[in-house]
Design a protein around this motif. Structure first.
Motif, PDB file in Angstrom:
ATOM      1  N   LYS A   1       0.824  -1.206   0.000  1.00 27.57           N
ATOM      2  CA  LYS A   1       0.000   0.000   0.000  1.00 27.57           C
ATOM      3  C   LYS A   1       0.862   1.261   0.000  1.00 27.57           C
ATOM      4  N   ALA A   2       1.931   1.250   0.778  1.00 29.86           N
ATOM      5  CA  ALA A   2       2.821   2.415   0.822  1.00 29.86           C
ATOM      6  C   ALA A   2       3.428   2.679  -0.549  1.00 29.86           C
ATOM      7  N   GLU A   3       3.894   1.629  -1.203  1.00 29.52           N
ATOM      8  CA  GLU A   3       4.505   1.778  -2.528  1.00 29.52           C
ATOM      9  C   GLU A   3       3.478   2.210  -3.568  1.00 29.52           C
ATOM     10  N   TYR A   4       2.265   1.649  -3.465  1.00 29.28           N
ATOM     11  CA  TYR A   4       1.194   1.970  -4.421  1.00 29.28           C
ATOM     12  C   TYR A   4       0.830   3.455  -4.337  1.00 29.28           C
ATOM     13  N   TYR A   5       0.586   3.938  -3.113  1.00 23.78           N
ATOM     14  CA  TYR A   5       0.164   5.328  -2.958  1.00 23.78           C
ATOM     15  C   TYR A   5       1.293   6.308  -3.257  1.00 23.78           C
ATOM     16  N   LYS A   6       2.501   5.934  -2.952  1.00 27.84           N
ATOM     17  CA  LYS A   6       3.635   6.800  -3.297  1.00 27.84           C
ATOM     18  C   LYS A   6       3.717   6.972  -4.814  1.00 27.84           C
ATOM     19  N   LYS A   7       3.551   5.876  -5.532  1.00 25.66           N
ATOM     20  CA  LYS A   7       3.599   5.908  -6.995  1.00 25.66           C
ATOM     21  C   LYS A   7       2.455   6.755  -7.548  1.00 25.66           C
ATOM     22  N   LYS A   8       1.239   6.542  -7.013  1.00 22.79           N
ATOM     23  CA  LYS A   8       0.079   7.280  -7.485  1.00 22.79           C
ATOM     24  C   LYS A   8       0.217   8.780  -7.213  1.00 22.79           C
ATOM     25  N   LEU A   9       0.736   9.114  -6.048  1.00 18.70           N
ATOM     26  CA  LEU A   9       0.913  10.523  -5.707  1.00 18.70           C
ATOM     27  C   LEU A   9       1.945  11.180  -6.607  1.00 18.70           C
ATOM     28  N   GLN A  10       3.013  10.442  -6.900  1.00 15.02           N
ATOM     29  CA  GLN A  10       4.049  10.966  -7.787  1.00 15.02           C
ATOM     30  C   GLN A  10       3.473  11.223  -9.181  1.00 15.02           C
TER      31      GLN A  10
END
Length: 220
Positions: free
Chosen positions: A150-159
């Motif tokens: 989840k952390a990696e997913y949201y970081k990617k989406k935010l970027q």
């Protein structure tokens, strides 16, 4: 007369020490009981975030409905049982973090991640504002595979969203150990709200945070 006064003084000191010892033991017993209660509740989980000064993060996350406990401390370093002074040298590898105990029936890890990214500027490398050093880095220490994904997913989406003009530098790393900071760091804003740092640094961040999460705040 001198002997009598000396006796009274020694007796007073002994009684005071005894009372303090009982108080310390009582506090320790309460802490053990609290930890056992949290451990035995299947709905409670832990999340660990570093978002600059832990005084700010602690004050923000304490306001969220579903957050049961927030403790300030250190993670991600190589020196066991570091003191605040040790971490401030920037040589231990630790980040100032908060360990959040939350009730999964009231708040999700996804919502905590949202709060994490709103609570600070994740594009600042090894600093937040005037707080500079690796101990102030933006970091998520995941406790399990689900948190990692989840952390990696949201970081990617935010970027990809372009919410920030600069790259997000948030570190995502496995949780290993949390060292609780000294007692005077705990519940810092609520205990020291009139201090200049609290008034000029924490309070504006907290007010902004509350506006964003108005629907997720604890009832007063």
């Amino acid at each position: 007369m001198r002997k009598y006064l000396l006796f009274v003084l020694l007796l007073t000191m002994a009684l005071s020490a005894c009372a303090q010892n009982k108080k310390t033991k009582s506090a320790a017993k309460e802490k053990v009981n609290e930890d056992m209660e949290l451990k035995n509740n299947p709905h409670l989980q832990a999340a660990t975030f570093g978002a600059g000064c832990f005084w700010c993060s602690e004050a923000q996350f304490q306001t969220l409905e579903g957050v049961v406990k927030v403790e300030s401390g250190f993670s991600g370093g190589t020196v066991p049982n570091p003191s605040y002074e040790d971490v401030c040298t920037g040589t231990t590898g630790h980040a100032e973090v908060i360990e959040v105990t939350y009730d999964t029936t009231k708040i999700s890890y996804d919502e905590l991640l949202q709060a994490f990214w709103v609570s600070h500027d994740p594009t600042q490398l090894n600093r937040q504002g005037n707080d500079v050093g690796t101990q102030y880095r933006s970091v998520i220490f995941y406790h399990n595979q689900e948190q990692k994904e989840k952390a990696e997913y949201y970081k990617k989406k935010l970027q990809e969203s372009g919410a920030w003009s600069k790259p997000i530098v948030t570190e995502i790393a496995p949780f290993k150990v949390f060292y609780k900071a000294e007692d005077y760091h705990q519940n810092y804003y609520n205990q020291n709200g009139n201090e200049p740092y609290c008034h000029y640094v924490i309070q504006p961040k907290l007010e902004k945070f509350k506006k964003v999460f108005a629907d997720h705040l604890k009832k007063q």
